[in-house]
Scaffold this active site. Structure first.
Site, PDB file in Angstrom:
ATOM      1  N   ARG A  47      15.606 -13.141   3.137  1.00 29.96           N
ATOM      2  CA  ARG A  47      16.395 -12.349   2.457  1.00 29.96           C
ATOM      3  C   ARG A  47      16.407 -11.755   4.165  1.00 29.96           C
ATOM      4  O   ARG A  47      18.099 -11.447   3.812  1.00 29.96           O
ATOM      5  CB  ARG A  47      16.175 -11.122   1.686  1.00 29.96           C
ATOM      6  CG  ARG A  47      16.079 -12.554  -0.185  1.00 29.96           C
ATOM      7  CD  ARG A  47      15.701 -11.711  -1.460  1.00 29.96           C
ATOM      8  NE  ARG A  47      16.323 -12.088  -2.397  1.00 29.96           N
ATOM      9  CZ  ARG A  47      16.267 -11.616  -3.392  1.00 29.96           C
ATOM     10  NH1 ARG A  47      15.298 -10.723  -3.935  1.00 29.96           N
ATOM     11  NH2 ARG A  47      16.554 -12.720  -4.411  1.00 29.96           N
ATOM     12  N   LYS A 206      10.836 -12.724 -15.013  1.00 36.01           N
ATOM     13  CA  LYS A 206      11.840 -11.866 -15.637  1.00 36.01           C
ATOM     14  C   LYS A 206      12.382 -12.277 -16.662  1.00 36.01           C
ATOM     15  O   LYS A 206      14.031 -12.880 -16.649  1.00 36.01           O
ATOM     16  CB  LYS A 206      13.166 -11.898 -14.491  1.00 36.01           C
ATOM     17  CG  LYS A 206      12.568 -11.067 -13.603  1.00 36.01           C
ATOM     18  CD  LYS A 206      13.916 -10.791 -12.287  1.00 36.01           C
ATOM     19  CE  LYS A 206      12.715 -10.087 -11.400  1.00 36.01           C
ATOM     20  NZ  LYS A 206      14.333 -10.046 -10.234  1.00 36.01           N
ATOM     21  N   GLY A 359      13.811 -15.234  -4.761  1.00 35.99           N
ATOM     22  CA  GLY A 359      13.057 -14.565  -4.187  1.00 35.99           C
ATOM     23  C   GLY A 359      11.801 -15.389  -4.111  1.00 35.99           C
ATOM     24  O   GLY A 359      11.363 -15.857  -3.128  1.00 35.99           O
ATOM     25  N   GLY A 382      18.536 -14.937 -10.675  1.00 34.87           N
ATOM     26  CA  GLY A 382      18.819 -14.288 -11.442  1.00 34.87           C
ATOM     27  C   GLY A 382      20.703 -14.980 -11.382  1.00 34.87           C
ATOM     28  O   GLY A 382      21.600 -15.004 -12.323  1.00 34.87           O
TER      29      GLY A 382
HETATM   30  P1  ADP Z   1      12.425 -15.489  -9.094  1.00 37.65           P
HETATM   31  O1  ADP Z   1      12.234 -14.056  -7.843  1.00 37.65           O
HETATM   32  O2  ADP Z   1      12.700 -16.524  -8.041  1.00 37.65           O
HETATM   33  O3  ADP Z   1      14.429 -15.226  -8.764  1.00 37.65           O
HETATM   34  P2  ADP Z   1      10.403 -14.328 -10.582  1.00 37.65           P
HETATM   35  O4  ADP Z   1      11.169 -12.870  -9.838  1.00 37.65           O
HETATM   36  O5  ADP Z   1      11.543 -14.230 -11.531  1.00 37.65           O
HETATM   37  O6  ADP Z   1      11.268 -15.706  -9.853  1.00 37.65           O
HETATM   38  O7  ADP Z   1       9.661 -14.531 -11.211  1.00 37.65           O
HETATM   39  C1  ADP Z   1       8.764 -14.737 -10.259  1.00 37.65           C
HETATM   40  C2  ADP Z   1       7.076 -14.113 -10.710  1.00 37.65           C
HETATM   41  O8  ADP Z   1       6.820 -14.924 -11.918  1.00 37.65           O
HETATM   42  C3  ADP Z   1       6.070 -14.545  -9.605  1.00 37.65           C
HETATM   43  O9  ADP Z   1       4.909 -13.206  -8.848  1.00 37.65           O
HETATM   44  C4  ADP Z   1       4.777 -15.105 -10.280  1.00 37.65           C
HETATM   45  O10 ADP Z   1       3.913 -14.997 -10.159  1.00 37.65           O
HETATM   46  C5  ADP Z   1       5.485 -14.990 -12.146  1.00 37.65           C
HETATM   47  N1  ADP Z   1       4.992 -15.871 -12.865  1.00 37.65           N
HETATM   48  C6  ADP Z   1       5.308 -17.107 -13.269  1.00 37.65           C
HETATM   49  N2  ADP Z   1       4.701 -17.416 -13.599  1.00 37.65           N
HETATM   50  C7  ADP Z   1       3.985 -16.334 -14.791  1.00 37.65           C
HETATM   51  C8  ADP Z   1       3.274 -16.342 -16.042  1.00 37.65           C
HETATM   52  N3  ADP Z   1       3.040 -17.778 -16.201  1.00 37.65           N
HETATM   53  N4  ADP Z   1       2.472 -15.369 -15.775  1.00 37.65           N
HETATM   54  C9  ADP Z   1       3.038 -14.085 -15.433  1.00 37.65           C
HETATM   55  N5  ADP Z   1       3.519 -13.932 -14.187  1.00 37.65           N
HETATM   56  C10 ADP Z   1       3.779 -15.643 -13.882  1.00 37.65           C
HETATM   57  C1  3PG Z   2      15.761 -10.396  -7.421  1.00 39.79           C
HETATM   58  O1  3PG Z   2      15.355 -10.273  -7.056  1.00 39.79           O
HETATM   59  O2  3PG Z   2      16.374 -11.460  -8.610  1.00 39.79           O
HETATM   60  C2  3PG Z   2      16.956  -9.596  -7.551  1.00 39.79           C
HETATM   61  O3  3PG Z   2      16.653  -8.769  -5.871  1.00 39.79           O
HETATM   62  C3  3PG Z   2      17.643  -8.735  -7.968  1.00 39.79           C
HETATM   63  O4  3PG Z   2      16.714  -8.419  -8.711  1.00 39.79           O
HETATM   64  P1  3PG Z   2      16.637  -7.111 -10.270  1.00 39.79           P
HETATM   65  O5  3PG Z   2      16.479  -8.684 -11.099  1.00 39.79           O
HETATM   66  O6  3PG Z   2      15.421  -6.091 -10.426  1.00 39.79           O
HETATM   67  O7  3PG Z   2      17.919  -6.846 -10.470  1.00 39.79           O
HETATM   68 MG    MG Z   3      11.119 -12.188  -7.583  1.00 38.73          MG
END
Ligand code: ADP
Ligand code: 3PG
Ligand code: MG
Length: 402
Positions: A47, A206, A359, A382
């Site tokens: 990023r 998330k 990310g 997201g």
């Molecule tokens: P991205 O950043 O790609 O959008 P998210 O932020 O939604 O993805 O999710 C990433 C996080 O989800 C990672 O830190 C990972 O450890 C966590 N994760 C994945 N599977 C699980 C699970 N079963 N329980 C808790 N955390 C999880």
């Molecule tokens: C992300 O990592 O998905 C973006 O930086 C947005 O973060 P947020 O879901 O905490 O708004």
């Molecule tokens: Mg993330």
């Protein structure tokens, strides 16, 4: 189908290249919400690297000053754990330039007034309470820092916050940065007559902000694989005991609705058939692989199991376009990374077009050694899902049009 009109509207946003920025004060909303380990080492700086073209463009165009604004994580209050000071060194190295770190908007303003050609990094904007509720006063204060507001934070473009949305109301010129343009143009290309079957893979943690989006992508995709913490809520909706796993109980009803709607719309949903679970994520002593129905008492689901890897890999192999957001397990911990890494390998081995967003997902792909084998890696997770849903993202909505 994704509404072509909303994509075209977003593509019409004025770009930083369309305005004269020489001698102007520029505020760039970037997304430096980068994954870090426990010692605050940045594990993936994609990023930050993706933000460089816009920052360098400002430097080369002799902007008077550049203020970089970002969030990091979801802090409840001011705390060094969420400080953007953790990214300064990397940023200085990437830009080959020293950065002034401002711990408040007032300090950024004072620095900007007293020094020309300065790059200023403002402390985590979410330390200000008004950021996430799009407060007018905070928006005005941010707008006061600039002659031209630039949004280059694609990863945060689905949030209507003060620094991504409200600020634009008070800024005299508001334009898209180079990354924001690149992201929307790439998404437009993927979604213009995608080869089918089109598979969406969602996982990650998330859950509350992403689960409801799934309902609206059912008209766009042919198949959905659900893993990570996201699948826990769906498995619980099927009546399975998820023990100590991360489950959003208040979303179980939504999960049931999505499963029903998918059936109606003939979109196939694949959930993990087996699960890796543990007594502790940080210090695992007990690790079990069981069918999803049989998670042992008091354990936490942390990865998809080998049978799920096999099943999901077959679905991946049969797809022609793959969109992936959200790791399928706690990939940061070696023992719980296999599901995610194996699916990354399966995608790498297909001839499908692969669009990766998020990310952590990008970080996981990198750790799996498959970055170069993906077709496009987006900085937004997201945000990409919301694009897929057909929404006009708030950050684009408020920019000047060409
Ligand atoms: P991205 O950043 O790609 O959008 P998210 O932020 O939604 O993805 O999710 C990433 C996080 O989800 C990672 O830190 C990972 O450890 C966590 N994760 C994945 N599977 C699980 C699970 N079963 N329980 C808790 N955390 C999880
Ligand atoms: C992300 O990592 O998905 C973006 O930086 C947005 O973060 P947020 O879901 O905490 O708004
Ligand atoms: Mg993330």
């Amino acid at each position: 189908m994704v509404k072509a009109t909303s994509i075209i509207l977003m593509q019409e946003a004025k770009s930083i290249r369309d305005v004269d920025i020489r001698n102007k004060r520029i505020l760039i909303r970037v997304d430096f919400n980068v994954p870090m380990d426990r010692d605050f080492n940045i594990s993936d700086d994609t990023r930050m690297r993706e933000a460089l073209p816009t920052i360098n463009y400002c430097i080369d165009s002799e902007a008077k000053s550049v203020v970089l604004v970002s969030h990091l994580g979801r802090p409840k209050s001011r705390s060094t754990d969420f400080s953007l000071k953790h990214v300064i060194k990397r940023l200085e190295r990437l830009l080959n330039k020293s950065i002034y770190f401002a711990d408040s908007i007032e300090s950024a303003k004072a620095q900007q007034d007293s020094n020309q050609n300065q790059i200023i990094l403002l402390e985590n904007i979410r330390f200000y309470e008004g950021e996430t509720n799009n407060d007018e006063l905070l928006s005005k204060k941010l707008a006061d820092l600039c002659d031209v507001y630039v949004n280059d934070a694609f990863g945060t473009s689905h949030r209507a916050h003060a620094s991504t949305y409200g600020v634009a109301k008070f800024a005299s010129q508001k334009v898209a940065g180079i990354l924001l343009k690149k992201e929307i143009d790439s998404f437009a290309k993927v979604m213009h007559n995608p080869l089918r079957p089109l598979l969406l893979i969602v996982g990650g943690s998330k859950v509350s902000s992403k689960l409801s989006l799934l309902q609206n992508v059912l008209d766009v995709v042919d198949k959905i694989i659900i893993g990570g913490a996201m699948s826990n809520t769906f498995l619980k909706a099927l009546g399975y005991d998820m023990q100590k796993s991360l489950v959003e109980d208040n979303l179980i009803h939504d999960a049931i609705r999505i499963l029903e709607l998918a059936k109606e719309k003939k979109v196939k949903i694949y959930l993990p058939v087996d699960i890796v679970s543990t007594d502790s994520i940080d210090m695992p002593k007990d690790i079990k692989i069981t069918p999803s129905q049989d998670i042992p008492d008091n354990l936490i689901a942390v990865d998809i199991g080998p049978a799920s890897v096999k099943l999901f890999s077959e679905v991946v192999t049969a797809s022609q376009t793959i969109i992936w957001n959200g790791p399928l397990g706690v990939y940061e911990i070696h023992q719980f990374s296999r599901g995610t890494f194996n699916i990354a390998n399966a995608i790498a081995n297909t001839y499908a077009f692969s669009f990766i967003g998020g990310g952590d997902t990008a970080d996981a792909i990198d750790k799996a050694g498959q970055r170069d084998n993906m077709s496009f890696i987006s900085t937004g997770g997201g945000a990409s899902l919301e694009l897929l849903e057909g929404n006009i993202l708030p950050a684009f909505e408020v920019l000047d049009k060409r």
